[in-house]
Design a protein around this motif. Structure first.
Motif, PDB file in Angstrom:
ATOM      1  N   ALA A 162      19.016  45.552  28.358  1.00 26.44           N
ATOM      2  CA  ALA A 162      19.210  46.363  29.562  1.00 26.44           C
ATOM      3  C   ALA A 162      20.649  46.314  30.058  1.00 26.44           C
ATOM      4  N   GLY A 163      21.482  45.511  29.393  1.00 26.34           N
ATOM      5  CA  GLY A 163      22.883  45.418  29.790  1.00 26.34           C
ATOM      6  C   GLY A 163      23.124  44.591  31.031  1.00 26.34           C
ATOM      7  N   MET A 164      22.196  43.708  31.335  1.00 21.73           N
ATOM      8  CA  MET A 164      22.325  42.884  32.542  1.00 21.73           C
ATOM      9  C   MET A 164      22.975  41.546  32.201  1.00 21.73           C
ATOM     10  N   PRO A 165      23.980  41.148  32.945  1.00 22.66           N
ATOM     11  CA  PRO A 165      24.563  39.823  32.727  1.00 22.66           C
ATOM     12  C   PRO A 165      23.645  38.747  33.286  1.00 22.66           C
ATOM     13  N   ALA A 166      23.729  37.553  32.726  1.00 24.00           N
ATOM     14  CA  ALA A 166      22.941  36.433  33.246  1.00 24.00           C
ATOM     15  C   ALA A 166      23.587  35.887  34.514  1.00 24.00           C
ATOM     16  N   ILE A 167      24.906  35.767  34.480  1.00 22.31           N
ATOM     17  CA  ILE A 167      25.640  35.202  35.607  1.00 22.31           C
ATOM     18  C   ILE A 167      26.881  36.044  35.849  1.00 22.31           C
ATOM     19  N   VAL A 168      27.147  36.344  37.095  1.00 21.83           N
ATOM     20  CA  VAL A 168      28.416  36.940  37.491  1.00 21.83           C
ATOM     21  C   VAL A 168      29.046  35.929  38.444  1.00 21.83           C
ATOM     22  N   SER A 169      30.204  35.435  38.065  1.00 22.63           N
ATOM     23  CA  SER A 169      30.845  34.400  38.884  1.00 22.63           C
ATOM     24  C   SER A 169      32.264  34.819  39.242  1.00 22.63           C
ATOM     25  N   GLY A 170      32.729  34.266  40.325  1.00 23.77           N
ATOM     26  CA  GLY A 170      34.087  34.534  40.771  1.00 23.77           C
ATOM     27  C   GLY A 170      34.806  33.239  41.086  1.00 23.77           C
ATOM     28  N   GLY A 171      36.014  33.128  40.579  1.00 24.17           N
ATOM     29  CA  GLY A 171      36.817  31.942  40.846  1.00 24.17           C
ATOM     30  C   GLY A 171      37.639  32.108  42.109  1.00 24.17           C
ATOM     31  N   GLU A 172      38.411  31.099  42.404  1.00 22.89           N
ATOM     32  CA  GLU A 172      39.267  31.150  43.585  1.00 22.89           C
ATOM     33  C   GLU A 172      40.298  32.262  43.486  1.00 22.89           C
ATOM     34  N   ASP A 173      40.598  32.686  42.261  1.00 25.35           N
ATOM     35  CA  ASP A 173      41.560  33.772  42.068  1.00 25.35           C
ATOM     36  C   ASP A 173      40.942  35.145  42.314  1.00 25.35           C
ATOM     37  N   GLY A 174      39.625  35.175  42.583  1.00 26.40           N
ATOM     38  CA  GLY A 174      38.950  36.431  42.874  1.00 26.40           C
ATOM     39  C   GLY A 174      38.536  37.222  41.648  1.00 26.40           C
ATOM     40  N   VAL A 175      38.839  36.722  40.460  1.00 24.32           N
ATOM     41  CA  VAL A 175      38.477  37.416  39.227  1.00 24.32           C
ATOM     42  C   VAL A 175      37.009  37.149  38.907  1.00 24.32           C
ATOM     43  N   LEU A 176      36.258  38.226  38.661  1.00 18.94           N
ATOM     44  CA  LEU A 176      34.849  38.092  38.310  1.00 18.94           C
ATOM     45  C   LEU A 176      34.712  37.928  36.797  1.00 18.94           C
ATOM     46  N   LYS A 177      33.808  37.071  36.403  1.00 14.24           N
ATOM     47  CA  LYS A 177      33.550  36.811  34.995  1.00 14.24           C
ATOM     48  C   LYS A 177      32.050  36.895  34.770  1.00 14.24           C
ATOM     49  N   GLU A 178      31.648  37.536  33.673  1.00 13.55           N
ATOM     50  CA  GLU A 178      30.229  37.639  33.350  1.00 13.55           C
ATOM     51  C   GLU A 178      29.886  36.707  32.199  1.00 13.55           C
TER      52      GLU A 178
END
Length: 172
Positions: free
Chosen positions: A93-109
């Motif tokens: 379905a194209g869904m990420p398990a985790i979407v996280s953001g660091g202190e730099d504001g960059v989102l990572k999947e």
């Protein structure tokens, strides 16, 4: 334009109507049923979320006392197994398990297969170091993807997970 998500509560109420013939006009009516018909409500939750156990439960609530209530006696539910059984469908379905953001504001999947792979690798490592079902694993970790991976790895082998996240304070 994306299609708005249907709230899980709405889906559950629709499922109750389709599968159990139960219709509730609003949330309050559903809530009243849940406290009046405890066994029926919690069995419906078990069935709705398709919880799995290698052994069947003999009752929903064997002992109605607090503290000391005994829920689903006989069942053996592993949280990690319940979460990770949806990897293929969620990935398709194209869904990420985790979407996280660091202190730099960059989102990572983190993808579902990556989550499963990392949790399995850590579980193997924990077992190699003697961690077994019933052991306790504690960590001092921030709220990052690796913390979720460590929890799933620990739970997958039946160990008990505890985490304490450090308090982050912005300096003046």
């Amino acid at each position: 334009m994306s299609v708005p998500a249907i709230p899980q509560m709405t889906r559950y109420r629709q499922w109750l109507g389709d599968q159990r013939g139960l219709r509730f006009l609003d949330y309050e009516e559903l809530r009243q049923w849940s406290v009046r018909e405890i066994d029926a409500f919690w069995q419906s939750i078990w069935d709705y979320f398709e919880l799995r156990s290698p052994t069947p439960h003999s009752a929903v609530l064997a002992q109605r006392k607090m503290p000391g209530a005994v829920w689903f006696p006989g069942a053996q539910v592993n949280y990690a197994r319940q979460v990770l059984r949806h990897v293929e469908a969620a990935q398709a379905a194209g869904m990420p398990a985790i979407v996280s953001g660091g202190e730099d504001g960059v989102l990572k999947e983190t993808s579902w297969p990556e989550l499963r792979r990392k949790a399995a690798a850590l579980a193997i490592h924990l077992k190699a170091h003697g961690v077994r079902s019933g052991d306790r694993v504690a960590a001092y970790l921030p709220n990052i993807p690796e913390t979720i991976i460590a929890f799933l790895a620990t739970a997958s082998i039946g160990a008990v997970w505890s985490v304490c996240a450090p308090i982050w304070r912005r300096r003046p």
